[in-house]
Scaffold this motif. Sequence first.
Motif, PDB file in Angstrom:
ATOM      1  N   LYS A   1       0.857  -1.182   0.000  1.00 59.86           N
ATOM      2  CA  LYS A   1       0.000   0.000   0.000  1.00 59.86           C
ATOM      3  C   LYS A   1       0.885   1.221   0.000  1.00 59.86           C
ATOM      4  CE  LYS A   1      -3.753   2.221   2.605  1.00 59.86           C
ATOM      5  NZ  LYS A   1      -4.624   2.116   3.801  1.00 59.86           N
ATOM      6  N   ASP A   2       0.731   2.083  -1.002  1.00 58.93           N
ATOM      7  CA  ASP A   2       1.620   3.232  -1.118  1.00 58.93           C
ATOM      8  C   ASP A   2       1.058   4.440  -0.374  1.00 58.93           C
ATOM      9  OD1 ASP A   2      -0.272   4.478  -2.721  1.00 58.93           O
ATOM     10  OD2 ASP A   2       0.829   4.185  -4.580  1.00 58.93           O
ATOM     11  N   ASP A   3       1.767   5.574  -0.495  1.00 55.87           N
ATOM     12  CA  ASP A   3       1.392   6.753   0.278  1.00 55.87           C
ATOM     13  C   ASP A   3       0.094   7.396  -0.180  1.00 55.87           C
ATOM     14  OD1 ASP A   3       2.441   7.580  -2.104  1.00 55.87           O
ATOM     15  OD2 ASP A   3       3.806   9.076  -1.268  1.00 55.87           O
ATOM     16  N   SER A   4      -0.421   6.996  -1.340  1.00 57.83           N
ATOM     17  CA  SER A   4      -1.702   7.532  -1.801  1.00 57.83           C
ATOM     18  C   SER A   4      -2.864   6.593  -1.482  1.00 57.83           C
ATOM     19  CB  SER A   4      -1.656   7.776  -3.321  1.00 57.83           C
ATOM     20  OG  SER A   4      -1.635   6.551  -4.024  1.00 57.83           O
ATOM     21  N   GLY A   5      -2.537   5.424  -0.915  1.00 57.87           N
ATOM     22  CA  GLY A   5      -3.577   4.460  -0.573  1.00 57.87           C
ATOM     23  C   GLY A   5      -3.799   3.384  -1.610  1.00 57.87           C
ATOM     24  N   GLU A   6      -3.134   3.495  -2.759  1.00 54.02           N
ATOM     25  CA  GLU A   6      -3.273   2.467  -3.781  1.00 54.02           C
ATOM     26  C   GLU A   6      -2.574   1.189  -3.330  1.00 54.02           C
ATOM     27  OE1 GLU A   6      -3.422   4.019  -8.100  1.00 54.02           O
ATOM     28  OE2 GLU A   6      -1.854   5.167  -7.110  1.00 54.02           O
ATOM     29  N   THR A   7      -3.150   0.058  -3.692  1.00 54.88           N
ATOM     30  CA  THR A   7      -2.610  -1.218  -3.261  1.00 54.88           C
ATOM     31  C   THR A   7      -2.468  -2.190  -4.424  1.00 54.88           C
ATOM     32  OG1 THR A   7      -4.782  -2.165  -2.772  1.00 54.88           O
ATOM     33  CG2 THR A   7      -3.669  -0.986  -0.986  1.00 54.88           C
ATOM     34  N   VAL A   8      -1.543  -3.104  -4.271  1.00 55.46           N
ATOM     35  CA  VAL A   8      -1.426  -4.238  -5.176  1.00 55.46           C
ATOM     36  C   VAL A   8      -0.986  -5.428  -4.339  1.00 55.46           C
ATOM     37  CG1 VAL A   8       0.974  -3.707  -5.804  1.00 55.46           C
ATOM     38  CG2 VAL A   8      -0.425  -5.142  -7.321  1.00 55.46           C
ATOM     39  N   THR A   9      -1.564  -6.584  -4.621  1.00 53.64           N
ATOM     40  CA  THR A   9      -1.270  -7.798  -3.864  1.00 53.64           C
ATOM     41  C   THR A   9      -0.668  -8.848  -4.781  1.00 53.64           C
ATOM     42  OG1 THR A   9      -3.077  -7.405  -2.304  1.00 53.64           O
ATOM     43  CG2 THR A   9      -2.248  -9.655  -2.465  1.00 53.64           C
ATOM     44  N   PHE A  10       0.427  -9.452  -4.322  1.00 53.75           N
ATOM     45  CA  PHE A  10       0.993 -10.606  -5.004  1.00 53.75           C
ATOM     46  C   PHE A  10       0.528 -11.866  -4.285  1.00 53.75           C
ATOM     47  CE2 PHE A  10       3.491  -7.519  -7.088  1.00 53.75           C
ATOM     48  CZ  PHE A  10       3.992  -8.113  -8.243  1.00 53.75           C
ATOM     49  N   ASN A  11      -0.115 -12.755  -5.035  1.00 53.58           N
ATOM     50  CA  ASN A  11      -0.659 -13.985  -4.476  1.00 53.58           C
ATOM     51  C   ASN A  11       0.191 -15.172  -4.912  1.00 53.58           C
ATOM     52  OD1 ASN A  11      -3.262 -12.994  -3.224  1.00 53.58           O
ATOM     53  ND2 ASN A  11      -3.521 -12.244  -5.309  1.00 53.58           N
ATOM     54  N   TYR A  12       0.499 -16.056  -3.952  1.00 48.70           N
ATOM     55  CA  TYR A  12       1.375 -17.202  -4.184  1.00 48.70           C
ATOM     56  C   TYR A  12       0.570 -18.486  -4.060  1.00 48.70           C
ATOM     57  CZ  TYR A  12       4.918 -13.636  -3.282  1.00 48.70           C
ATOM     58  OH  TYR A  12       5.685 -12.493  -3.327  1.00 48.70           O
ATOM     59  N   THR A  13       0.677 -19.357  -5.081  1.00 49.50           N
ATOM     60  CA  THR A  13      -0.055 -20.624  -5.106  1.00 49.50           C
ATOM     61  C   THR A  13       0.934 -21.777  -5.098  1.00 49.50           C
ATOM     62  OG1 THR A  13      -1.855 -19.607  -6.372  1.00 49.50           O
ATOM     63  CG2 THR A  13      -1.755 -22.009  -6.354  1.00 49.50           C
TER      64      THR A  13
ATOM     65  N   GLY B   1       8.711   8.096   6.561  1.00 48.48           N
ATOM     66  CA  GLY B   1       8.249   9.147   5.661  1.00 48.48           C
ATOM     67  C   GLY B   1       6.869   8.912   5.098  1.00 48.48           C
ATOM     68  N   ASN B   2       6.099   8.043   5.749  1.00 49.41           N
ATOM     69  CA  ASN B   2       4.739   7.741   5.278  1.00 49.41           C
ATOM     70  C   ASN B   2       4.715   7.247   3.834  1.00 49.41           C
ATOM     71  OD1 ASN B   2       3.422   8.544   7.743  1.00 49.41           O
ATOM     72  ND2 ASN B   2       3.729  10.680   7.128  1.00 49.41           N
ATOM     73  N   LEU B   3       5.746   6.501   3.456  1.00 54.22           N
ATOM     74  CA  LEU B   3       5.823   6.001   2.081  1.00 54.22           C
ATOM     75  C   LEU B   3       4.954   4.782   1.846  1.00 54.22           C
ATOM     76  CD1 LEU B   3       9.617   6.454   1.286  1.00 54.22           C
ATOM     77  CD2 LEU B   3       7.691   7.845   0.529  1.00 54.22           C
ATOM     78  N   GLY B   4       4.485   4.139   2.910  1.00 51.55           N
ATOM     79  CA  GLY B   4       3.568   3.043   2.720  1.00 51.55           C
ATOM     80  C   GLY B   4       3.873   1.848   3.593  1.00 51.55           C
ATOM     81  N   THR B   5       3.172   0.745   3.334  1.00 50.53           N
ATOM     82  CA  THR B   5       3.321  -0.463   4.135  1.00 50.53           C
ATOM     83  C   THR B   5       3.293  -1.704   3.254  1.00 50.53           C
ATOM     84  OG1 THR B   5       0.941  -0.709   4.468  1.00 50.53           O
ATOM     85  CG2 THR B   5       2.133   0.579   6.111  1.00 50.53           C
ATOM     86  N   LEU B   6       3.885  -2.774   3.796  1.00 48.81           N
ATOM     87  CA  LEU B   6       3.729  -4.106   3.242  1.00 48.81           C
ATOM     88  C   LEU B   6       3.059  -4.977   4.286  1.00 48.81           C
ATOM     89  CD1 LEU B   6       7.164  -4.944   1.540  1.00 48.81           C
ATOM     90  CD2 LEU B   6       4.975  -4.589   0.408  1.00 48.81           C
ATOM     91  N   THR B   7       2.081  -5.772   3.856  1.00 46.86           N
ATOM     92  CA  THR B   7       1.395  -6.689   4.756  1.00 46.86           C
ATOM     93  C   THR B   7       1.574  -8.118   4.255  1.00 46.86           C
ATOM     94  OG1 THR B   7      -0.255  -4.999   5.268  1.00 46.86           O
ATOM     95  CG2 THR B   7      -0.797  -7.282   5.809  1.00 46.86           C
ATOM     96  N   PHE B   8       2.011  -9.005   5.149  1.00 46.37           N
ATOM     97  CA  PHE B   8       2.330 -10.387   4.794  1.00 46.37           C
ATOM     98  C   PHE B   8       1.270 -11.341   5.365  1.00 46.37           C
ATOM     99  CE2 PHE B   8       6.160  -7.909   5.389  1.00 46.37           C
ATOM    100  CZ  PHE B   8       6.913  -8.174   4.248  1.00 46.37           C
TER     101      PHE B   8
END
Length: 290
Positions: A58-70, A280-287
């Motif tokens: 999730k970036d500093d503008s709130g946009e998100t992308v998820t990588f899914n692992y199978t 710097g409020n650049l965003g987060t990664l969630t695992f």
Amino acid sequence: MKKVLNIFVLIFSLVILFSCEPGRDENGDLLFGVEQPNQNGGGGTTGVVKHLKSVTSKDDSGETVTFNYTYLLGKLVNVKASDNSVSYNLTYDNNNINKIAIVQNDGSITTTNFTITYNNGKFVEAKGVGTEDTGNSFKNTITANYTNNKITKILSKMVGVDSADPNVLYDMFTLQSDVTYTGSNISTWKFSTIFPATPPITIPPIVISTTFSDYDNKINPFNTLPEAYNIVSSLYGFDNSAVTGFSANNYRKIAVNGQSVTYTYTYDADGYPTKAVASGNLGTLTFVYQ
């Protein structure tokens, strides 16, 4: 494409402009990827081995992308971005990945099929043929060098195929990663984009120098993914630059050409990070794990 949460976005924009693979993804996220679990990494206290299920940026503008692992029977068989920008399909010969098929979508669709060879169980080469939906095609050869059983150099050489005569090839560019270590973790990474000499025009290499420091003693979650996958993805798509995953643990400070970012992690009871927050409020990664 979504922006990512770290300073690599700005720095890689120049590289992407001149040198990315056909059909590239432009995320630029350098947190994704790695090899099989490094039991010498000193991470965690329980010895529990977990597999990534998803990583959400999730970036500093709130946009998100998820990588899914199978996974299938404990083996990684697919990685796919939630925005359909890129997907990787893996097939195996016993325990070794022998083929990787990559589909990239950045407005046009590019499909590349790699065949991988090994020597004594170590990655030697991935040879790929790519086609774009425009009809253009190219060849890509990725090689890796080891020092003391650690990846220290990865080369990706791109060669175009003349649409009028498929027997005519022309050099496009070479991507090169040079990696050094301190113990089990990466300390420096020099990423170079090298262009062919085409007199009278000479384009100097584009070089990005990165240092990693202040590692924790916890498990790097990307250290659960196959080495061959990470070698290929580290130089093939900036959405998934896996070279950082060759470290056993998680870096908390990164500096790229003089600009730095620090990360604060939250961990689960088994010593795996569940969240990484950039300064710097650049965003987060969630695992999320299997």
